[in-house]
Design an enzyme around this catalytic site. Structure first.
Site: not given
Ligand code: NAP
Length: 419
Positions: A158, A228, A282, A306
């Site tokens: 971002y 991640k 995840d 987000d």
């Protein structure tokens, strides 16, 4: 400081920041900037003010509001979207609340929300996510959710460092990546857009520090670093590693890792300690649903934050309810998660709960925890008695459908009753 475009109220005093204790110094009548914002901001802004005034009064305090302008109201008054006075006043007065600001679709118009966060370096987006009795939810046991999500606000994909397919810039970057950095068969031939994902030690640690400090100050059990890192070793895994490093460097025995919890304490953390753990994003998304009660405070890079904070918000009732705030450097700009919903603007119809509960975060920042709890309890009392705005009314059996202003009146009555 003097302002051309703002009337500073005669009553009340500015909140100051004590660099030594790292704490806000809050007078009994602080001057609090408020931006109603665009669209439904003109409905939910005054409703929230009314409720926050009542909570302050019920606990022996008062708020001196200072109206600031941004978005449409600033364009009408001053011919610009975000007057520098508005930014400077939030900088000076430190704790403020705003409604939503519209970002028209199309090129050349930057999000005013992002601009405000950037200019004020509000690097932590905070979303407390808890269920209020009576709020309809898509899950069976929404009351299991009681989390506070800290999302990094300034870095990651971002950051805005990206180049459009077909431009000279993107070809320069492609050449550099392929020829200088040796990734010669990774990018497909033909048009490609390329973006960068910066995640720094500085940006990660200051966000995770906010989350750990919050957990310690509020008696929370754990902080989970959501990443991640299994795939993105030098950005997402670095976020996780810097988090553990920070915990060890700065918090001594107040913070322990999940390994230590089991190796040394058989799963029972000593009173007052915070456990730092990490989860892959995840997996975390499914654990939000399957092991909700095991999570407490989450600290996340921008993109994970987000997705996760919206998913968590859905479990406790969605947009009309979800509050938020942006924090950094001893400043707080509270704002609801929802947007300006232009089709309902000025109709005295939408749910002001998200704005009211954003005000609750603001009260907590002031150290007015009794007033903050009163707001929460009064909102819960109102909703659980079936007095709700249209959005919740369409999801429950029976109940009384109220206008925004009527709903605020009932919350105020409940504050008076509960105090
Ligand atoms: P939105 O304004 O949040 O509205 C989407 C839908 O969510 C509404 O049509 C309504 O659904 C429901 N909703 C939102 N707020 C509600 C409330 N207080 N009470 C009850 N229902 C509520 O999202 P959007 O239409 O995508 O965005 C509109 C503008 O807001 C855009 O310009 C966007 O950029 C901006 N925005 C600003 C912020 C911010 O200022 N922080 C955040 C997000 C979006 P139903 O019609 O189904 O009842």
């Amino acid at each position: 400081m003097s302002y051309d475009k703002i009337e500073v109220p005669d009553e009340g005093d500015a909140i100051t920041f004590d660099e030594e204790t790292d704490e806000l110094d809050v007078p009994s009548t602080p001057i609090i900037p408020v931006i109603y914002g665009d669209g439904i901001g003109k409905d939910v802004g005054p409703a929230a003010q009314q409720v926050l005034d009542a909570a302050a009064e019920a606990t022996g305090r008062s708020i001196s509001w200072m109206r600031l302008y941004a978005g449409e109201s600033a364009r009408e008054r001053y011919g610009e979207n975000l007057p520098e006075d508005t930014v400077e006043a939030i900088r000076e007065f430190r704790v403020a609340i705003k409604g939503p600001l519209t970002t028209p679709v199309g090129s050349g118009f930057r999000s005013l929300n992002v601009a405000l966060r950037k200019k004020l370096d509000l690097y932590a987006n905070v979303r407390p996510t808890y269920h209020l009795d009576g709020v309809p939810s898509p899950v069976k046991s929404p009351e299991k959710m009681d989390m506070v999500n800290f999302r990094e606000n300034t870095e990651d994909v971002y950051a805005g460092i990206e180049w459009e397919a077909g431009t000279d810039e993107v070809e320069t970057v492609r050449e550099f990546v392929e020829e200088e950095m040796g990734f010669d068969s990774t990018i497909h031939d033909g048009p490609v857009g390329i973006g960068l994902k910066p995640i720094s030690e500085f940006g990660s640690k200051r966000l995770i520090r906010e989350a750990i400090d919050y957990a310690l100050e509020n008696g929370r059990d754990s902080v989970t670093l959501v990443h991640k890192g299994n795939i993105m070793k030098f950005t997402e895994a670095a976020f996780r590693d810097w988090g553990y490093e920070l915990a060890e460097e700065e918090y001594g025995e107040d913070v322990i890792t999940e390994d230590t919890l089991w190796d040394e304490y058989e799963g029972e953390a000593p009173e007052g300690t915070v456990v730092v753990k990490d989860r892959i994003a995840d997996n975390m998304l499914q654990q939000l649903l399957t092991r909700t009660e095991q999570y407490d405070v989450l600290a996340m890079p921008n993109l994970n934050g987000d997705y996760l904070s919206d998913a968590a918000g859905a479990q406790i009732g969605g947009l009309g309810i979800a509050p938020g705030a942006n924090l950094g450097g001893g400043r707080c700009l509270a704002e609801p998660v929802h947007g300006s919903a232009p089709k309902y603007a000025g109709e005295d119809k939408v749910n002001p709960t998200a704005m009211i509960l954003s005000g609750r975060i603001m009260l907590e920042q002031l150290g007015w925890d009794d007033a903050a709890d009163l707001v929460r309890d009064a909102v819960e009392e109102t909703i659980s008695s079936g007095k709700v705005t249209y959005d919740l009314h369409r999801q429950i059996e029976g109940g009384t459908k109220l206008a925004t202003s009527e709903y605020a009146d009932v919350v105020v009555e409940n504050i008076e009753k509960l105090s």
